[in-house]
Design a protein around this motif. Structure first.
Motif, PDB file in Angstrom:
ATOM      1  N   SER A 593       0.908  -1.245  -0.141  1.00 26.03           N
ATOM      2  CA  SER A 593       0.143  -0.154   0.116  1.00 26.03           C
ATOM      3  C   SER A 593       0.790   1.408  -0.087  1.00 26.03           C
ATOM      4  N   PRO A 594       2.040   1.362   0.907  1.00 26.79           N
ATOM      5  CA  PRO A 594       2.578   2.483   0.773  1.00 26.79           C
ATOM      6  C   PRO A 594       3.310   2.947  -0.711  1.00 26.79           C
ATOM      7  N   ALA A 595       3.611   1.865  -1.161  1.00 26.90           N
ATOM      8  CA  ALA A 595       4.224   1.936  -2.589  1.00 26.90           C
ATOM      9  C   ALA A 595       3.361   2.435  -3.693  1.00 26.90           C
ATOM     10  N   LEU A 596       2.066   1.759  -3.523  1.00 26.81           N
ATOM     11  CA  LEU A 596       0.969   2.119  -4.458  1.00 26.81           C
ATOM     12  C   LEU A 596       0.574   3.477  -4.472  1.00 26.81           C
ATOM     13  N   SER A 597       0.683   4.005  -3.194  1.00 24.97           N
ATOM     14  CA  SER A 597       0.207   5.418  -2.883  1.00 24.97           C
ATOM     15  C   SER A 597       1.417   6.290  -3.539  1.00 24.97           C
ATOM     16  N   ALA A 598       2.580   6.081  -3.380  1.00 20.93           N
ATOM     17  CA  ALA A 598       3.860   6.758  -3.646  1.00 20.93           C
ATOM     18  C   ALA A 598       3.888   6.925  -5.204  1.00 20.93           C
ATOM     19  N   ALA A 599       3.494   5.734  -6.032  1.00 17.90           N
ATOM     20  CA  ALA A 599       3.783   5.584  -7.371  1.00 17.90           C
ATOM     21  C   ALA A 599       2.917   6.696  -8.131  1.00 17.90           C
ATOM     22  N   ASP A 600       3.420   6.948  -9.399  1.00 14.89           N
ATOM     23  CA  ASP A 600       2.840   7.779 -10.440  1.00 14.89           C
ATOM     24  C   ASP A 600       1.127   7.408 -10.599  1.00 14.89           C
ATOM     25  N   ALA A 601       1.371   5.946 -10.693  1.00 15.67           N
ATOM     26  CA  ALA A 601       0.219   5.224 -11.136  1.00 15.67           C
ATOM     27  C   ALA A 601       0.354   3.756 -10.097  1.00 15.67           C
TER      28      ALA A 601
END
Length: 694
Positions: A593-601
């Motif tokens: 979840s943290p990486a999903l939020s951080a990504a451009d998509a």
């Protein structure tokens, strides 16, 4: 039901229901009923003609028998199917378009010209008033241009031009509104809840039941990482709830006894007991629709630029009109410039192109929460994959249970399943499924379960502490030990499997060996993504170096990182973005979840953890990772279409202005050609981007 067979070829049947036409509700009922039949693979029902096209497998006579026995009155369709099908919406807008065309062209034949002049003058007043309102706000935007063009035409007595301009503007408004509402509706339905099982609190026990069995007043238990299934009030526990899907708040809010919670929000931390207030999903749907319509999420950067450019061009069009009149002193030539404006086409065609792309993505099992995420995918050059449940199959299986103490193998698996069933992860599902296959059913034997993200689970059975999770969690964090007599057995654990460690009272009790096979399409998918413009493919996993290296080699990624924590994934994404790269992250678990939020998509797999799907910007079906390639192709095609629209709009309208100034075409012809080209570009923008499903 009485029907006539119109066409009959192998595995496909087209029938006509014996009635003049079906209502939208009847069409939805027939479609829903046929889709539920086990040998039906596809259905399309056309309410206007009362026809149905049915694709099936097996015996044709079975389908005929089912159709003969069908009766509209005897089928109970879920209210959510009827209320959110979108069929009534499509029918209403088709009727609007037909009515507008009939009135426009029929009026020329039937209504006397003096009456038509009055009617057109009254219609023109609406557009003129919109222009005046815009000027009162000290803005010179598209409504001002429309008002001037229509007003000047009426003032000069050129009612043919005024009528054509208003007709085509009206058609454009209907098309834009129709496409927008349909796309928003499709997106909202795909974001609506689909929770099949919930934990019901009954006599101090948690019982897993179908969500359809829940009634207002029941108490349901929601564990960390799960979506709250119903609107209700907290009756016990404490938790941090992510309400971004309904309120847009980025930070989770604390919820304790007596406070309200809403369906579709996600419990990020803690555990809540919720007294159910409403079991209907309609409020959730309505809230999502409102959120999407009010949100800038739907707008890509290109869309926003097109809208702003459209408004900025209006003063130049007006200045151009005045300039041509000053130079030529020819009102006709000046009006030819006024009748052709770039802004109308830009404002109409761009949003339709983006919304149509979002809708088309839905036909491939891809849910996109906004146009800017399609744009991000098109521009992306880096993609980061989680391993478990993403590059590997979504349904890993338990291959072996190795015991290291007095616990029998079946009892160790029973305890593991009892703990794991509370938390959504593909590894947990594998343990629970293995226990079910062996018919190892259990009462809740443990105390409150604590889930440590990306590490494991901790609880108590009686006075004994029980932990299950990764080797790092069990042996380093929890300081559990292996009895010396079992060290040789531990060293001989099969390396080809992932390992889940179960420890009781500080000692290793069992190791559950889980086969997590690589998806067959993974290697091809990575290569296809590179062909579509992705230059860097990365895999990140909490698994051991040995397992990670094996998977990375077989998949063909450019880089891989093993034994990483959720914050490590997010930091990597942020670092890549700082280097100027556009990053896509794809995962399926709470720890992603943290990486999903951080990504451009951020892209989630559809059968992953609810919190991952809620936080992600895009969700793909779990069956085939090649959906990622389809998404990339769709995004690239959308950007090419938008750029083509720009070129077409500028080229066509510049040519019309030049022809008007040269006196080759009259203002009425300029207006007709301009508006016709705008509609043509908009209609093309509504067509499919990809020739066929890949």
């Amino acid at each position: 039901m009485k029907f006539i067979i119109r066409h009959d070829i192998k595995s496909r049947l087209r029938i006509h229901v014996v009635r003049s036409r079906m209502t939208c509700a009847e069409a939805d009922t027939l479609c829903w009923f046929l889709e539920k039949q086990k040998n039906v693979t596809g259905v399309k029902v056309y309410e206007r003609t009362a026809d149905a096209a049915i694709c099936y497998t097996g015996d044709r006579e079975e389908i005929i028998a089912v159709l003969k026995d069908f009766c509209f009155e005897n089928v109970e369709v879920p209210e959510s199917v009827l209320s959110s099908s979108g069929r009534a919406l499509n029918s209403a807008y088709r009727e609007q378009l037909i009515t507008k065309a009939v009135f426009h062209y029929g009026g020329k034949l039937i209504i006397p010209f003096p009456l038509r002049k009055i009617w057109l003058t009254l219609k023109a007043a609406r557009y003129i008033w919109k222009g005046i309102q815009c000027l009162l706000k000290r803005k010179i935007e598209v409504p001002v241009l429309d008002a001037v063009a229509i007003g000047v035409s009426v003032f000069r007595g050129d009612f043919k031009t005024a009528g054509s301009v208003m007709f085509l503007l009206g058609v454009g408004e209907i098309l834009e509104e129709w496409t927008h509402k349909k796309s928003v509706g499709d997106l909202a339905r795909s974001m609506s809840l689909n929770i099949k099982k919930v934990w019901l609190k009954r006599d101090d026990q948690e019982v897993l039941v179908n969500s359809s069995e829940i009634q207002p007043g029941d108490i349901v238990v929601v564990h960390m990482g799960n979506v709250i299934p119903f609107d209700g009030e907290v009756s016990g526990g404490e938790g941090m709830v992510n309400q971004a899907s309904l309120t847009g708040e980025s930070l989770p809010v604390r919820r304790v006894r007596g406070q309200s919670v809403y369906a579709g929000t996600v419990l990020e931390e803690g555990e809540l007991e919720i007294s159910v207030r409403a079991v209907s999903g309609s409020t959730r749907f309505e809230k999502i629709v409102t959120m999407i319509e009010d949100s800038e999420k739907l707008k890509s950067a290109l869309e926003s630029r097109a809208e702003h450019l459209a408004d900025r061009l209006v003063p130049y069009t007006l200045l151009g009109t005045g300039g041509v009149w000053l130079v030529t002193r020819n009102v006709t030539k000046a009006l030819s410039v006024l009748m052709v404006d770039f802004s109308c086409a830009l404002k109409l065609a761009m949003p339709i192109a983006v919304l149509s792309a979002i809708r088309e993505a839905g036909t491939y099992g891809i849910t996109v929460k906004g146009g800017k995420y399609l744009e991000a995918v098109a521009e992306a050059d880096t993609i980061v994959f989680d391993k478990t449940g993403t590059l590997t199959k979504a349904k890993p299986t338990v291959k072996e249970v190795v015991v290291f103490g007095n616990q029998p193998e079946e009892e160790a698996l029973r305890i593991a399943a009892c703990l794991e069933e509370h938390f959504p992860h593909s590894m947990a599902k594998a343990v629970v499924d293995a226990a079910k296959k062996r018919r190892l059913y259990h009462e809740e034997m443990h105390s409150k379960v604590e889930y440590i993200v990306a590490h494991g689970i901790s609880s108590y059975i009686g006075e004994k502490k029980v932990v299950i999770g990764s080797g790092h969690f069990v042996f380093e964090d929890e300081q559990c030990r292996i009895r010396p007599e079992y060290q040789e057995r531990f060293d001989a654990l099969p390396e080809e499997y992932s390992h889940l460690y179960l420890a009781i009272d500080g000692e290793l009790a069992a190791v559950i060996c889980i086969e997590d096979p690589l998806r067959e399409e993974a290697r091809d998918m990575v290569q296809m993504l590179k062909n579509e413009g992705i230059s860097k493919v990365v895999m990140m996993t909490g698994d051991s170096e040995r397992t990670a290296a094996s998977v990375a080699r077989r998949v063909g990624v450019d880089e891989y990182y093993s034994e990483v924590l959720p914050e490590d994934k997010a930091r990597f994404v942020e670092r890549e973005k700082a280097y100027g790269r556009k990053v896509i992250m794809i995962g399926d678990g709470i720890n992603d979840s943290p990486a999903l939020s951080a990504a451009d998509a951020g892209i989630a797999v559809s059968d992953g953890a609810e919190i991952a799907r809620e936080i992600a910007d895009i969700t793909i079906a779990a069956q085939d990772l090649r959906a990622l390639v389809t998404l990339k192709q769709l995004s690239n095609a959308m950007m090419r279409r938008i750029q083509g629209n720009y070129r077409g709009i500028v080229g066509i309208n510049a040519a019309l202005i030049a022809l008007g100034v040269a006196g080759v075409v009259q203002p009425a012809t300029s207006a007709l050609l301009h508006n016709t080209s705008t509609l043509a570009i908009s209609l093309k923008s509504m067509s499919g981007l990809l020739p066929e499903k890949v």
